[in-house]
Write a protein that holds these residues in place. Structure first.
Motif, PDB file in Angstrom:
ATOM      1  N   PHE A  22       0.855  -1.179   0.000  1.00 21.21           N
ATOM      2  CA  PHE A  22       0.000   0.000   0.000  1.00 21.21           C
ATOM      3  C   PHE A  22       0.894   1.233   0.000  1.00 21.21           C
ATOM      4  CE2 PHE A  22      -1.893  -3.538   2.184  1.00 21.21           C
ATOM      5  CZ  PHE A  22      -3.147  -3.633   1.611  1.00 21.21           C
ATOM      6  N   GLN A  23       0.304   2.364  -0.383  1.00 22.44           N
ATOM      7  CA  GLN A  23       1.049   3.618  -0.279  1.00 22.44           C
ATOM      8  C   GLN A  23       0.101   4.746   0.048  1.00 22.44           C
ATOM      9  OE1 GLN A  23       3.077   4.475  -3.924  1.00 22.44           O
ATOM     10  NE2 GLN A  23       1.314   5.456  -4.861  1.00 22.44           N
ATOM     11  N   CYS A  24       0.661   5.763   0.637  1.00 21.92           N
ATOM     12  CA  CYS A  24      -0.099   6.974   0.919  1.00 21.92           C
ATOM     13  C   CYS A  24      -0.218   7.770  -0.377  1.00 21.92           C
ATOM     14  CB  CYS A  24       0.629   7.800   1.980  1.00 21.92           C
ATOM     15  SG  CYS A  24      -0.158   9.408   2.282  1.00 21.92           S
ATOM     16  N   PRO A  25      -1.430   8.176  -0.743  1.00 21.28           N
ATOM     17  CA  PRO A  25      -1.589   8.943  -1.978  1.00 21.28           C
ATOM     18  C   PRO A  25      -1.032  10.364  -1.875  1.00 21.28           C
ATOM     19  CG  PRO A  25      -3.708   8.666  -0.894  1.00 21.28           C
ATOM     20  CD  PRO A  25      -2.712   7.872  -0.110  1.00 21.28           C
ATOM     21  N   SER A  26      -0.769  10.828  -0.656  1.00 22.67           N
ATOM     22  CA  SER A  26      -0.238  12.188  -0.496  1.00 22.67           C
ATOM     23  C   SER A  26       1.286  12.228  -0.501  1.00 22.67           C
ATOM     24  CB  SER A  26      -0.749  12.803   0.819  1.00 22.67           C
ATOM     25  OG  SER A  26      -2.130  12.992   0.759  1.00 22.67           O
ATOM     26  N   CYS A  27       1.926  11.412   0.348  1.00 21.37           N
ATOM     27  CA  CYS A  27       3.387  11.497   0.473  1.00 21.37           C
ATOM     28  C   CYS A  27       4.120  10.342  -0.195  1.00 21.37           C
ATOM     29  CB  CYS A  27       3.796  11.588   1.943  1.00 21.37           C
ATOM     30  SG  CYS A  27       3.574  10.061   2.899  1.00 21.37           S
ATOM     31  N   GLY A  28       3.396   9.297  -0.596  1.00 19.35           N
ATOM     32  CA  GLY A  28       4.019   8.177  -1.284  1.00 19.35           C
ATOM     33  C   GLY A  28       4.658   7.135  -0.386  1.00 19.35           C
ATOM     34  N   GLN A  29       4.554   7.292   0.950  1.00 15.65           N
ATOM     35  CA  GLN A  29       5.134   6.300   1.856  1.00 15.65           C
ATOM     36  C   GLN A  29       4.527   4.930   1.550  1.00 15.65           C
ATOM     37  OE1 GLN A  29       7.591   6.207   4.438  1.00 15.65           O
ATOM     38  NE2 GLN A  29       7.142   4.069   4.036  1.00 15.65           N
ATOM     39  N   ASN A  30       5.353   3.913   1.474  1.00 15.08           N
ATOM     40  CA  ASN A  30       4.908   2.542   1.221  1.00 15.08           C
ATOM     41  C   ASN A  30       4.743   1.777   2.530  1.00 15.08           C
ATOM     42  OD1 ASN A  30       5.886   1.212  -1.934  1.00 15.08           O
ATOM     43  ND2 ASN A  30       5.606   3.369  -1.477  1.00 15.08           N
ATOM     44  N   PHE A  31       3.761   0.896   2.540  1.00 16.05           N
ATOM     45  CA  PHE A  31       3.496   0.014   3.677  1.00 16.05           C
ATOM     46  C   PHE A  31       3.319  -1.399   3.132  1.00 16.05           C
ATOM     47  CE2 PHE A  31       1.819   4.177   4.696  1.00 16.05           C
ATOM     48  CZ  PHE A  31       2.316   4.412   5.966  1.00 16.05           C
ATOM     49  N   VAL A  32       3.604  -2.390   3.962  1.00 18.90           N
ATOM     50  CA  VAL A  32       3.435  -3.774   3.539  1.00 18.90           C
ATOM     51  C   VAL A  32       2.744  -4.571   4.644  1.00 18.90           C
ATOM     52  CG1 VAL A  32       5.707  -4.578   4.338  1.00 18.90           C
ATOM     53  CG2 VAL A  32       4.585  -5.726   2.425  1.00 18.90           C
ATOM     54  N   LEU A  33       1.848  -5.450   4.209  1.00 18.21           N
ATOM     55  CA  LEU A  33       1.205  -6.424   5.081  1.00 18.21           C
ATOM     56  C   LEU A  33       1.627  -7.788   4.565  1.00 18.21           C
ATOM     57  CD1 LEU A  33      -0.813  -7.510   7.179  1.00 18.21           C
ATOM     58  CD2 LEU A  33      -2.616  -7.185   5.473  1.00 18.21           C
ATOM     59  N   GLY A  34       2.342  -8.531   5.371  1.00 22.92           N
ATOM     60  CA  GLY A  34       2.798  -9.848   4.973  1.00 22.92           C
ATOM     61  C   GLY A  34       2.632 -10.834   6.103  1.00 22.92           C
ATOM     62  N   ALA A  35       2.269 -12.066   5.760  1.00 19.21           N
ATOM     63  CA  ALA A  35       2.089 -13.098   6.785  1.00 19.21           C
ATOM     64  C   ALA A  35       2.181 -14.482   6.160  1.00 19.21           C
ATOM     65  CB  ALA A  35       0.740 -12.938   7.486  1.00 19.21           C
ATOM     66  N   VAL A  36       2.648 -15.421   6.962  1.00 22.74           N
ATOM     67  CA  VAL A  36       2.642 -16.833   6.589  1.00 22.74           C
ATOM     68  C   VAL A  36       1.368 -17.420   7.181  1.00 22.74           C
ATOM     69  CG1 VAL A  36       3.834 -19.037   6.839  1.00 22.74           C
ATOM     70  CG2 VAL A  36       5.155 -16.937   6.604  1.00 22.74           C
TER      71      VAL A  36
ATOM     72  N   GLY B 225       3.643 -12.691  10.892  1.00 26.33           N
ATOM     73  CA  GLY B 225       3.953 -11.703   9.882  1.00 26.33           C
ATOM     74  C   GLY B 225       3.972 -10.339  10.521  1.00 26.33           C
ATOM     75  N   SER B 226       3.712  -9.301   9.709  1.00 23.78           N
ATOM     76  CA  SER B 226       3.697  -7.952  10.261  1.00 23.78           C
ATOM     77  C   SER B 226       3.086  -6.960   9.276  1.00 23.78           C
ATOM     78  CB  SER B 226       5.118  -7.493  10.613  1.00 23.78           C
ATOM     79  OG  SER B 226       5.894  -7.363   9.448  1.00 23.78           O
ATOM     80  N   TRP B 227       2.771  -5.808   9.806  1.00 20.84           N
ATOM     81  CA  TRP B 227       2.385  -4.621   9.049  1.00 20.84           C
ATOM     82  C   TRP B 227       3.433  -3.567   9.368  1.00 20.84           C
ATOM     83  CZ3 TRP B 227      -0.687  -2.114   5.632  1.00 20.84           C
ATOM     84  CH2 TRP B 227      -0.674  -0.724   5.679  1.00 20.84           C
ATOM     85  N   GLY B 228       3.830  -2.785   8.391  1.00 19.96           N
ATOM     86  CA  GLY B 228       4.740  -1.684   8.676  1.00 19.96           C
ATOM     87  C   GLY B 228       5.188  -0.974   7.429  1.00 19.96           C
ATOM     88  N   LYS B 229       6.000   0.053   7.657  1.00 17.13           N
ATOM     89  CA  LYS B 229       6.572   0.831   6.564  1.00 17.13           C
ATOM     90  C   LYS B 229       7.548  -0.029   5.788  1.00 17.13           C
ATOM     91  CE  LYS B 229       6.954   5.539   8.296  1.00 17.13           C
ATOM     92  NZ  LYS B 229       7.961   6.539   8.691  1.00 17.13           N
ATOM     93  N   THR B 230       7.719   0.303   4.523  1.00 20.70           N
ATOM     94  CA  THR B 230       8.708  -0.360   3.698  1.00 20.70           C
ATOM     95  C   THR B 230       9.196   0.595   2.632  1.00 20.70           C
ATOM     96  OG1 THR B 230       9.175  -2.395   2.456  1.00 20.70           O
ATOM     97  CG2 THR B 230       7.059  -1.343   2.054  1.00 20.70           C
ATOM     98  N   GLN B 231      10.305   0.245   2.048  1.00 20.38           N
ATOM     99  CA  GLN B 231      10.832   1.026   0.932  1.00 20.38           C
ATOM    100  C   GLN B 231      10.021   0.679  -0.323  1.00 20.38           C
ATOM    101  OE1 GLN B 231      13.151   3.311   1.044  1.00 20.38           O
ATOM    102  NE2 GLN B 231      13.775   2.981   3.155  1.00 20.38           N
ATOM    103  N   PRO B 232       9.925   1.603  -1.276  1.00 19.67           N
ATOM    104  CA  PRO B 232       9.267   1.276  -2.542  1.00 19.67           C
ATOM    105  C   PRO B 232      10.013   0.133  -3.249  1.00 19.67           C
ATOM    106  CG  PRO B 232       9.589   3.638  -2.341  1.00 19.67           C
ATOM    107  CD  PRO B 232      10.351   2.994  -1.213  1.00 19.67           C
ATOM    108  N   LEU B 233       9.297  -0.631  -4.069  1.00 17.76           N
ATOM    109  CA  LEU B 233       9.933  -1.681  -4.859  1.00 17.76           C
ATOM    110  C   LEU B 233      10.890  -1.048  -5.850  1.00 17.76           C
ATOM    111  CD1 LEU B 233       6.965  -4.058  -5.690  1.00 17.76           C
ATOM    112  CD2 LEU B 233       8.859  -4.502  -4.124  1.00 17.76           C
ATOM    113  N   SER B 234      11.978  -1.713  -6.084  1.00 17.85           N
ATOM    114  CA  SER B 234      12.955  -1.258  -7.076  1.00 17.85           C
ATOM    115  C   SER B 234      12.325  -1.390  -8.461  1.00 17.85           C
ATOM    116  CB  SER B 234      14.216  -2.100  -6.987  1.00 17.85           C
ATOM    117  OG  SER B 234      15.085  -1.785  -8.045  1.00 17.85           O
ATOM    118  N   THR B 235      12.558  -0.404  -9.298  1.00 16.75           N
ATOM    119  CA  THR B 235      11.997  -0.444 -10.643  1.00 16.75           C
ATOM    120  C   THR B 235      12.971  -1.034 -11.643  1.00 16.75           C
ATOM    121  OG1 THR B 235      12.751   1.820 -11.027  1.00 16.75           O
ATOM    122  CG2 THR B 235      10.469   1.503 -10.287  1.00 16.75           C
ATOM    123  N   SER B 236      14.134  -1.461 -11.186  1.00 13.10           N
ATOM    124  CA  SER B 236      15.119  -2.035 -12.119  1.00 13.10           C
ATOM    125  C   SER B 236      14.976  -3.527 -12.252  1.00 13.10           C
ATOM    126  CB  SER B 236      16.521  -1.708 -11.668  1.00 13.10           C
ATOM    127  OG  SER B 236      16.755  -2.141 -10.351  1.00 13.10           O
TER     128      SER B 236
END
Length: 130
Positions: A98-112, A119-130
């Motif tokens: 997910f990302q904030c539509p205003s500032c672009g901060q990325n978040f991730v929800l992941g779980a086994v 698992g966890s919810w929290g901030k994350t870096q954007p995915l690399s575009t390369s």
């Protein structure tokens, strides 16, 4: 802008009865804006119940327009976030971004989900575009 207090999940075990308000070490992430600051928490997920409390909170934030779902990249699962529920079939591992539509901060929800290891919810870096 919602106040997503359900992210303060009721603790279990020795901490029972206390609310956790865990903040991630965000020194290497951008500062969140007013729109997504209430989502700016690291939330460990240890049980299916905790997972679905976070899912409900994220759905409310989506509905409020405080975050938007983005492509999870090559690790995304088969089950769409909108279809993810306790009663539906689930991927062994879930990953939603997910990302904030205003500032672009990325978040991730992941779980086994297949063995309940968490698992966890929290901030994350954007995915690399390369």
């Amino acid at each position: 802008m919602g106040d997503y207090l359900p992210f303060r999940i009721q603790a279990s075990g020795a901490q029972s009865g206390r609310l956790r308000d865990l903040q991630t070490d965000s020194s290497h992430f951008r500062v969140t804006c007013e729109r997504c600051q209430n989502m700016d928490q690291h939330v460990p997920i240890r049980t299916p119940g905790e997972l679905f409390k976070v899912v409900c909170t994220v759905r409310q934030a989506l509905s409020d327009g405080d975050i938007e779902q983005i492509d999870a990249g090559p690790m995304k699962g088969v089950v769409a976030f909108d279809d993810f529920s306790e009663s539906s079939p689930q991927d062994d591992v879930v990953l939603y971004r997910f990302q904030c539509p205003s500032c672009g901060q990325n978040f991730v929800l992941g779980a086994v989900t297949w063995n309940g290891t968490g698992g966890s919810w929290g901030k994350t870096q954007p995915l690399s575009t390369s």
